[in-house]
Write a protein that holds these residues in place. Structure first.
Motif, PDB file in Angstrom:
ATOM      1  N   ASP A   1      15.151 126.248 -17.601  1.00 54.02           N
ATOM      2  CA  ASP A   1      15.834 127.215 -16.739  1.00 54.02           C
ATOM      3  C   ASP A   1      17.289 126.844 -16.489  1.00 54.02           C
ATOM      4  O   ASP A   1      17.789 126.945 -15.368  1.00 54.02           O
ATOM      5  N   GLY A   2      17.973 126.369 -17.522  1.00 59.62           N
ATOM      6  CA  GLY A   2      19.384 126.020 -17.414  1.00 59.62           C
ATOM      7  C   GLY A   2      19.656 124.650 -16.829  1.00 59.62           C
ATOM      8  O   GLY A   2      20.804 124.253 -16.683  1.00 59.62           O
ATOM      9  N   ALA A   3      18.612 123.911 -16.480  1.00 57.13           N
ATOM     10  CA  ALA A   3      18.772 122.569 -15.924  1.00 57.13           C
ATOM     11  C   ALA A   3      18.364 121.537 -16.965  1.00 57.13           C
ATOM     12  O   ALA A   3      17.375 121.721 -17.674  1.00 57.13           O
ATOM     13  N   VAL A   4      19.112 120.455 -17.059  1.00 57.63           N
ATOM     14  CA  VAL A   4      18.754 119.358 -17.946  1.00 57.63           C
ATOM     15  C   VAL A   4      17.882 118.401 -17.138  1.00 57.63           C
ATOM     16  O   VAL A   4      18.333 117.813 -16.154  1.00 57.63           O
ATOM     17  N   VAL A   5      16.623 118.296 -17.544  1.00 56.50           N
ATOM     18  CA  VAL A   5      15.631 117.512 -16.815  1.00 56.50           C
ATOM     19  C   VAL A   5      15.293 116.267 -17.636  1.00 56.50           C
ATOM     20  O   VAL A   5      15.010 116.366 -18.828  1.00 56.50           O
ATOM     21  N   PHE A   6      15.324 115.114 -16.978  1.00 54.06           N
ATOM     22  CA  PHE A   6      14.956 113.851 -17.605  1.00 54.06           C
ATOM     23  C   PHE A   6      13.631 113.381 -17.028  1.00 54.06           C
ATOM     24  O   PHE A   6      13.424 113.455 -15.814  1.00 54.06           O
ATOM     25  N   LEU A   7      12.750 112.907 -17.877  1.00 56.41           N
ATOM     26  CA  LEU A   7      11.491 112.302 -17.465  1.00 56.41           C
ATOM     27  C   LEU A   7      11.539 110.868 -17.957  1.00 56.41           C
ATOM     28  O   LEU A   7      11.585 110.626 -19.171  1.00 56.41           O
ATOM     29  N   VAL A   8      11.552 109.911 -17.032  1.00 51.14           N
ATOM     30  CA  VAL A   8      11.766 108.511 -17.381  1.00 51.14           C
ATOM     31  C   VAL A   8      10.629 107.664 -16.814  1.00 51.14           C
ATOM     32  O   VAL A   8      10.371 107.703 -15.601  1.00 51.14           O
ATOM     33  N   GLY A   9       9.977 106.912 -17.684  1.00 50.43           N
ATOM     34  CA  GLY A   9       8.934 106.000 -17.251  1.00 50.43           C
ATOM     35  C   GLY A   9       9.486 104.610 -17.066  1.00 50.43           C
ATOM     36  O   GLY A   9      10.392 104.182 -17.785  1.00 50.43           O
ATOM     37  N   SER A  10       8.926 103.894 -16.082  1.00 50.19           N
ATOM     38  CA  SER A  10       9.321 102.502 -15.878  1.00 50.19           C
ATOM     39  C   SER A  10       8.140 101.729 -15.292  1.00 50.19           C
ATOM     40  O   SER A  10       7.332 102.286 -14.558  1.00 50.19           O
ATOM     41  N   PRO A  11       8.042 100.440 -15.638  1.00 53.17           N
ATOM     42  CA  PRO A  11       6.933  99.633 -15.112  1.00 53.17           C
ATOM     43  C   PRO A  11       7.134  99.361 -13.622  1.00 53.17           C
ATOM     44  O   PRO A  11       8.256  99.327 -13.119  1.00 53.17           O
ATOM     45  N   LEU A  12       6.010  99.197 -12.928  1.00 55.20           N
ATOM     46  CA  LEU A  12       6.032  98.850 -11.505  1.00 55.20           C
ATOM     47  C   LEU A  12       4.817  97.970 -11.228  1.00 55.20           C
ATOM     48  O   LEU A  12       3.727  98.477 -10.965  1.00 55.20           O
ATOM     49  N   GLY A  13       4.993  96.660 -11.336  1.00 52.63           N
ATOM     50  CA  GLY A  13       3.873  95.738 -11.117  1.00 52.63           C
ATOM     51  C   GLY A  13       2.726  96.056 -12.049  1.00 52.63           C
ATOM     52  O   GLY A  13       2.898  96.117 -13.266  1.00 52.63           O
ATOM     53  N   ASP A  14       1.542  96.326 -11.471  1.00 49.50           N
ATOM     54  CA  ASP A  14       0.386  96.648 -12.304  1.00 49.50           C
ATOM     55  C   ASP A  14       0.227  98.151 -12.514  1.00 49.50           C
ATOM     56  O   ASP A  14      -0.814  98.623 -12.943  1.00 49.50           O
ATOM     57  N   ASP A  15       1.269  98.904 -12.222  1.00 43.50           N
ATOM     58  CA  ASP A  15       1.267 100.352 -12.408  1.00 43.50           C
ATOM     59  C   ASP A  15       2.558 100.744 -13.120  1.00 43.50           C
ATOM     60  O   ASP A  15       3.156  99.927 -13.815  1.00 43.50           O
TER      61      ASP A  15
ATOM     62  N   ALA B   1      22.213 124.455  -7.025  1.00 44.42           N
ATOM     63  CA  ALA B   1      23.440 124.162  -7.779  1.00 44.42           C
ATOM     64  C   ALA B   1      24.533 125.209  -7.561  1.00 44.42           C
ATOM     65  O   ALA B   1      25.695 124.826  -7.354  1.00 44.42           O
ATOM     66  N   PRO B   2      24.219 126.506  -7.577  1.00 38.34           N
ATOM     67  CA  PRO B   2      25.310 127.484  -7.404  1.00 38.34           C
ATOM     68  C   PRO B   2      26.082 127.311  -6.093  1.00 38.34           C
ATOM     69  O   PRO B   2      27.314 127.377  -6.081  1.00 38.34           O
ATOM     70  N   GLU B   3      25.376 127.057  -5.002  1.00 38.41           N
ATOM     71  CA  GLU B   3      26.069 126.884  -3.720  1.00 38.41           C
ATOM     72  C   GLU B   3      26.892 125.601  -3.699  1.00 38.41           C
ATOM     73  O   GLU B   3      28.025 125.582  -3.208  1.00 38.41           O
ATOM     74  N   ILE B   4      26.332 124.523  -4.236  1.00 38.44           N
ATOM     75  CA  ILE B   4      27.066 123.254  -4.262  1.00 38.44           C
ATOM     76  C   ILE B   4      28.341 123.408  -5.084  1.00 38.44           C
ATOM     77  O   ILE B   4      29.422 122.978  -4.659  1.00 38.44           O
ATOM     78  N   ILE B   5      28.246 124.043  -6.248  1.00 38.34           N
ATOM     79  CA  ILE B   5      29.425 124.240  -7.092  1.00 38.34           C
ATOM     80  C   ILE B   5      30.444 125.126  -6.375  1.00 38.34           C
ATOM     81  O   ILE B   5      31.645 124.837  -6.397  1.00 38.34           O
ATOM     82  N   ALA B   6      29.985 126.171  -5.723  1.00 38.65           N
ATOM     83  CA  ALA B   6      30.898 127.073  -5.014  1.00 38.65           C
ATOM     84  C   ALA B   6      31.628 126.364  -3.870  1.00 38.65           C
ATOM     85  O   ALA B   6      32.814 126.609  -3.642  1.00 38.65           O
TER      86      ALA B   6
ATOM     87  N   ALA C   1      14.777 123.204  -8.056  1.00 44.78           N
ATOM     88  CA  ALA C   1      15.772 122.704  -7.105  1.00 44.78           C
ATOM     89  C   ALA C   1      17.174 122.928  -7.641  1.00 44.78           C
ATOM     90  O   ALA C   1      18.086 123.307  -6.898  1.00 44.78           O
ATOM     91  N   SER C   2      17.345 122.723  -8.937  1.00 42.20           N
ATOM     92  CA  SER C   2      18.655 122.938  -9.547  1.00 42.20           C
ATOM     93  C   SER C   2      19.047 124.410  -9.490  1.00 42.20           C
ATOM     94  O   SER C   2      20.162 124.751  -9.085  1.00 42.20           O
TER      95      SER C   2
ATOM     96  N   GLY D   1      32.730 122.233  -5.851  1.00 40.32           N
ATOM     97  CA  GLY D   1      33.208 122.137  -7.226  1.00 40.32           C
ATOM     98  C   GLY D   1      32.245 121.380  -8.117  1.00 40.32           C
ATOM     99  O   GLY D   1      31.198 120.927  -7.694  1.00 40.32           O
ATOM    100  N   GLY D   2      32.602 121.277  -9.382  1.00 37.13           N
ATOM    101  CA  GLY D   2      31.771 120.604 -10.363  1.00 37.13           C
ATOM    102  C   GLY D   2      31.219 121.589 -11.370  1.00 37.13           C
ATOM    103  O   GLY D   2      31.670 122.736 -11.464  1.00 37.13           O
ATOM    104  N   MET D   3      30.236 121.133 -12.135  1.00 39.34           N
ATOM    105  CA  MET D   3      29.628 121.982 -13.172  1.00 39.34           C
ATOM    106  C   MET D   3      28.147 121.674 -13.251  1.00 39.34           C
ATOM    107  O   MET D   3      27.704 120.617 -12.798  1.00 39.34           O
ATOM    108  N   THR D   4      27.395 122.581 -13.864  1.00 41.94           N
ATOM    109  CA  THR D   4      25.969 122.339 -14.026  1.00 41.94           C
ATOM    110  C   THR D   4      25.736 121.229 -15.055  1.00 41.94           C
ATOM    111  O   THR D   4      26.620 120.910 -15.853  1.00 41.94           O
TER     112      THR D   4
END
Length: 169
Positions: free
Chosen positions: A44-58, A133-138, A128-129, A141-144
């Protein structure tokens, strides 16, 4: 089995599950594998990252979207705005990072990740994006994130020696 090896086993399971679910939902070309522990998807126009990382035994699965990149006027008012948004969040939260990027993160304990959780996390983060995002940019400033990604890809085409070894943090 040590905590670390148990965590690595959970992380491996999470990454396999996420990869399988992304392929099931979007096909083999509907996402990008980024390094050993991350995936990227435009939703939906948002760049989504899915990142895995270790956490102890999980492990953890962090689903992140940069709602607005390169905010032009990061100030206390923006911080207050993000804090008010966070007050309404059950899972996940908004932040402003050191590069003046507004992010939304949704983090799940690896042992609780299911295909439904992957789908829901992508929807929540992309939503959420789209919503904020439109209100924050308005106002500040910034870009998507998609506009920023397109700029980065165009500049890489112009300088082929540029490389990238993982998602932005």
């Amino acid at each position: 089995m040590t905590d670390e090896s148990a965590g690595n086993a959970v992380l491996d399971r999470v990454l396999e599950l996420v990869g399988n679910e992304l392929e099931s939902l979007y096909g083999p070309d509907g996402f990008y594998r980024w390094g050993d522990q991350a995936f990227m998807r435009v939703e939906d126009g948002a760049v989504v990252f899915l990142v895995g990382s270790p956490l102890g035994d999980d492990a953890l699965l962090n689903v992140r979207c940069y709602l607005v990149r390169d905010v032009e006027r990061p100030d206390a008012e923006l911080g207050e705005y993000l804090a008010r948004l966070n007050a309404d969040q059950v899972f996940g939260g908004f932040s402003l990072d050191e590069d003046s990027d507004v992010c939304f993160d949704y983090t799940v304990l690896g042992s609780s990740v299911t295909p439904d959780v992957v789908r829901l996390a992508i929807q929540v983060v992309a939503g959420a994006s789209a919503q904020h995002a439109p209100e924050i940019i308005a106002r500040w400033g910034g870009m998507t994130s998609l506009e920023k990604l397109r700029q980065e890809l165009e500049s890489e085409e112009e300088s082929p020696e540029a490389g990238d070894d993982g998602p932005p943090n």
